[in-house]
Each structure stands twice: as structure tokens, then as C-alpha cells.
Write a protein that holds these residues in place. Structure first.
Motif, PDB file in Angstrom:
ATOM      1  N   PHE A 232       3.409  11.875 -38.797  1.00  0.00           N
ATOM      2  CA  PHE A 232       2.988  10.673 -39.533  1.00  0.00           C
ATOM      3  C   PHE A 232       2.362   9.646 -38.577  1.00  0.00           C
ATOM      4  O   PHE A 232       1.295   9.099 -38.861  1.00  0.00           O
ATOM      5  N   ARG A 233       3.006   9.441 -37.408  1.00  0.00           N
ATOM      6  CA  ARG A 233       2.463   8.448 -36.460  1.00  0.00           C
ATOM      7  C   ARG A 233       1.038   8.807 -36.068  1.00  0.00           C
ATOM      8  O   ARG A 233       0.177   7.961 -35.993  1.00  0.00           O
ATOM      9  N   LYS A 234       0.802  10.113 -35.825  1.00  0.00           N
ATOM     10  CA  LYS A 234      -0.501  10.538 -35.306  1.00  0.00           C
ATOM     11  C   LYS A 234      -1.424  11.090 -36.392  1.00  0.00           C
ATOM     12  O   LYS A 234      -2.530  11.539 -36.070  1.00  0.00           O
ATOM     13  N   ASP A 235      -0.940  11.129 -37.646  1.00  0.00           N
ATOM     14  CA  ASP A 235      -1.740  11.691 -38.750  1.00  0.00           C
ATOM     15  C   ASP A 235      -2.213  13.108 -38.468  1.00  0.00           C
ATOM     16  O   ASP A 235      -3.400  13.428 -38.616  1.00  0.00           O
ATOM     17  N   GLY A 237      -0.855  15.966 -39.898  1.00  0.00           N
ATOM     18  CA  GLY A 237      -0.564  16.984 -40.912  1.00  0.00           C
ATOM     19  C   GLY A 237       0.311  16.439 -42.022  1.00  0.00           C
ATOM     20  O   GLY A 237       0.396  15.223 -42.223  1.00  0.00           O
ATOM     21  N   ASP A 238       0.966  17.369 -42.725  1.00  0.00           N
ATOM     22  CA  ASP A 238       1.797  17.020 -43.878  1.00  0.00           C
ATOM     23  C   ASP A 238       3.240  16.833 -43.416  1.00  0.00           C
ATOM     24  O   ASP A 238       3.876  17.783 -42.954  1.00  0.00           O
ATOM     25  N   LEU A 239       3.734  15.612 -43.554  1.00  0.00           N
ATOM     26  CA  LEU A 239       5.076  15.303 -43.043  1.00  0.00           C
ATOM     27  C   LEU A 239       6.163  16.101 -43.772  1.00  0.00           C
ATOM     28  O   LEU A 239       7.104  16.596 -43.148  1.00  0.00           O
ATOM     29  N   THR A 240       6.024  16.245 -45.082  1.00  0.00           N
ATOM     30  CA  THR A 240       7.035  17.006 -45.843  1.00  0.00           C
ATOM     31  C   THR A 240       7.125  18.434 -45.306  1.00  0.00           C
ATOM     32  O   THR A 240       8.223  18.955 -45.094  1.00  0.00           O
ATOM     33  N   LEU A 241       5.965  19.044 -45.052  1.00  0.00           N
ATOM     34  CA  LEU A 241       5.974  20.433 -44.556  1.00  0.00           C
ATOM     35  C   LEU A 241       6.654  20.513 -43.191  1.00  0.00           C
ATOM     36  O   LEU A 241       7.437  21.428 -42.926  1.00  0.00           O
ATOM     37  N   ALA A 242       6.378  19.544 -42.325  1.00  0.00           N
ATOM     38  CA  ALA A 242       6.979  19.544 -40.978  1.00  0.00           C
ATOM     39  C   ALA A 242       8.499  19.373 -41.079  1.00  0.00           C
ATOM     40  O   ALA A 242       9.261  20.099 -40.420  1.00  0.00           O
ATOM     41  N   TYR A 243       8.956  18.424 -41.913  1.00  0.00           N
ATOM     42  CA  TYR A 243      10.397  18.176 -42.051  1.00  0.00           C
ATOM     43  C   TYR A 243      11.084  19.403 -42.673  1.00  0.00           C
ATOM     44  O   TYR A 243      12.175  19.787 -42.274  1.00  0.00           O
ATOM     45  N   ARG A 244      10.406  19.999 -43.677  1.00  0.00           N
ATOM     46  CA  ARG A 244      10.990  21.172 -44.342  1.00  0.00           C
ATOM     47  C   ARG A 244      11.097  22.336 -43.354  1.00  0.00           C
ATOM     48  O   ARG A 244      12.095  23.050 -43.317  1.00  0.00           O
ATOM     49  N   GLU A 245      10.070  22.489 -42.541  1.00  0.00           N
ATOM     50  CA  GLU A 245      10.087  23.587 -41.562  1.00  0.00           C
ATOM     51  C   GLU A 245      11.230  23.396 -40.565  1.00  0.00           C
ATOM     52  O   GLU A 245      11.941  24.335 -40.214  1.00  0.00           O
ATOM     53  N   LEU A 246      11.434  22.158 -40.127  1.00  0.00           N
ATOM     54  CA  LEU A 246      12.549  21.889 -39.207  1.00  0.00           C
ATOM     55  C   LEU A 246      13.869  22.285 -39.878  1.00  0.00           C
ATOM     56  O   LEU A 246      14.680  23.021 -39.302  1.00  0.00           O
TER      57      LEU A 246
END
Ligand code: ADP
Ligand code: UDP
Length: 255
Positions: A232-235, A237-246
Motif C-alpha cells: 500500500f505504501r509503495k502502490d 499491488g493488491d493489498l488484500t492479495l498480499a495479506y491473504r497470501e501471508l
């Protein structure tokens, strides 16, 4: 979450806080996302649920490993009951790799980097390092241990205790994450005092809002792929996808 019998306390940048009739607090993890001291704001689908579940996941692991925390239970997928604490007025940052404000402060000429640390994102910090910032000022500001002691925010013994706990939290989380192919670059934690004066871990720990998580296989190829709020800070990609992947990676190996 049924809120009729709860007293609204306050809203932070990411969580709404309520008080239970027995004096415990209820955190409602929202989908709000902010960065740069609240200057950049948005809403992110599923973020509240994922951060709540990730925080619960880590509180359970940390408790099991002897770290005292305020966690009691999660009555719903977005809410957490915790012990009410008197929050210590400093935030604690642990860094294993150079990133974020450490590099910004270096580039501004405000600090020198620890011995052997290259001024570049991803440079390892041998042995790691701890930093403290203000908690209750309009903008978080790095503070020295001398300033913490002279303001009586913490005693010398408490600084040592918090340093030791934070180091142990780093070891526990970094080890767990390694089994999921994730590098723990840095993180922020908060502590609070119980009515008996005991200092315990507060707020949320190990969430992608308060940590930098990098994919190990990409890092080994010289690429930083973030599974955290840097998306989100650097724009990037998709934050939801990153959080879900984690969250999926944590679950796959440990649940
Ligand atoms: P912020 O806007 O400060 O980032 P959040 O949206 O995460 O905050 O809201 C959580 C707030 O609750 C923070 O200010 C945090 O310091 C505070 N807090 C965390 N744990 C406790 C606790 N156990 N007792 C009292 N306050 C707490
Ligand atoms: N962090 C946080 N809340 C803050 C400041 C930092 O959770 O108010 C986390 C941040 O997500 C990162 C670590 O602490 O994992 C170190 O952040 P840094 O000081 O590099 O600042 P940033 O680049 O986030 O401004």
C-alpha cells in the motif's frame, strides 16, 4: 459483533475499541488502511479479518513461548478481547534488515547506519537492532534511551526488560516465518502495564500492518516481494492479495 452491551472507547487508525462490562477491551479490526502518519488512507477488503486472525495466530504462539501478552480471545473473526493496559508511551521497533524510515533518516543525514550495514533496502543488520519512537505525539519521533529515562517513560530496568522481550519476540517470529519461506525484515510492537505494574505485550503483534515480511525465494534472487503494508505504501499491488497470501502461508505450515 453485537455492540449493544459495549461502551465505545475510541477509534485508532485501524481498530475501533470498546469496553466490556468486566473492564476488558474489545478491538474491532476494521478494513481501514493508513500510511505515512495517516496522510495516505484507504479501505481494503478483508483486511480487518486477516489482521485479526494473524494477530491471534501470533499471540497464541508467543504465549506458548513464554511471552506475556494482553490477548484473551477472539469472539468473532474481526474482534479480539484483550486485557486493558496502561500503554507505555514508546513504540518499539526491531530491525533485521535495512528498510523504511531507517534508510530515509540515513539519506537525510540524520543517522549513521550500524557497522557493516549497506545503505540499501534489504541490507542485513548483523545481530539486529532496536529503536524506540514516541507513541503519544502527533508524529512518531525516534527517541534515545536517555530521553526515555529523563522523561520517566520507563526505568532502566524496564528498558532492558522490553529490549529482552522484543529480542525474544523477534527470534520466535523469525524462526516460525522461516518455515513458511518468509523473512521478517522488521516490526513494531507496543507494551502496556497491568494494574499490578507488570509489563506485557499489547496492541497487535506480527501482523502485516506492523511488520515487513519478504518472500525468501525472491529475496535470494535479489528481489524484494512484500507481503505487508509496503504494498500500500509503495502502490505495488493488491493489498488484500498480499495479506491473504501471508495468512495462507502461515496456516499451511502451522495450523
Ligand atoms: P493507532 O491509530 O494508534 O495505530 P489502532 O487503530 O491500532 O491505533 O488502535 C489501537 C489503539 O489501542 C492504539 O492506540 C494502542 O496503543 C491501544 N492499545 C493497544 N492495546 C491496548 C490495551 N491492552 N489497553 C489499552 N490500549 C491499548
Ligand atoms: N511501524 C508500525 N507503526 C508505526 C511505525 C512503524 O507498525 O507507526 C512498523 C512498520 O510497518 C515496519 C516497522 O515498524 O514494519 C519499521 O517501520 P519504519 O520505522 O521503517 O517506518 P515506515 O517505513 O513504516 O514509515
Amino acid at each position: 459483533m453485537q455492540k449493544d452491551n459495549l461502551v465505545y472507547v475510541s477509534s485508532g487508525k485501524a481498530k475501533d475499541i470498546y469496553e466490556n462490562s468486566n473492564g476488558t477491551l474489545i478491538f474491532e479490526f476494521t478494513d481501514r488502511v493508513t500510511a505515512f502518519d495517516g496522510k495516505k488512507k484507504s479501505e481494503c477488503n478483508e483486511k480487518g479479518e486477516i489482521t485479526c486472525k494473524v494477530a491471534e495466530y501470533w499471540f497464541k504462539i508467543l504465549e506458548k513461548n513464554g511471552i506475556p501478552t494482553h490477548y484473551i480471545e477472539c469472539p468473532t473473526s474481526t474482534s479480539m478481547i484483550v486485557k486493558r493496559l496502561d500503554i507505555v508511551p514508546v513504540e518499539v521497533i526491531w530491525r533485521n534488515y535495512a528498510a523504511g524510515s531507517l534508510l530515509r533518516r540515513y539519506e537525510a543525514g540524520d543517522i549513521i547506519l550500524p557497522e557493516g550495514v549497506e545503505p540499501k533496502e534489504g541490507s542485513p543488520i548483523p545481530g539486529g537492532m532496536i529503536e524506540f519512537t514516541t507513541k503519544f505525539e502527533a508524529v512518531d519521533r525516534p527517541v534515545s534511551i536517555d530521553e526515555i529515562l529523563s522523561n520517566s517513560w520507563l526505568s532502566k530496568e524496564e528498558v532492558d526488560y522490553i529490549t529482552d522481550l522484543t529480542k525474544r519476540i523477534n527470534e520466535i517470529m523469525a524462526q516460525e516465518l522461516a518455515t513458511s519461506g518468509i523473512i521478517l525484515a522488521d516490526f513494531k510492537v507496543e507494551y502496556g502495564r497491568t494494574s499490578d505494574g507488570e509489563i506485557i505485550l499489547a496492541d497487535e503483534a506480527g501482523t502485516p500492518d506492523g511488520c515487513r515480511f519478504w518472500m525468501k525465494n525472491d529475496f535470494e534472487k535479489g528481489i524484494i516481494t512484500s507481503l505487508d503494508k509496503d504494498v500500500f505504501r509503495k502502490d505495488t499491488g493488491d493489498l488484500t492479495l498480499a495479506y491473504r497470501e501471508l495468512f495462507n502461508k502461515l496456516q499451511r505450515t502451522n495450523m
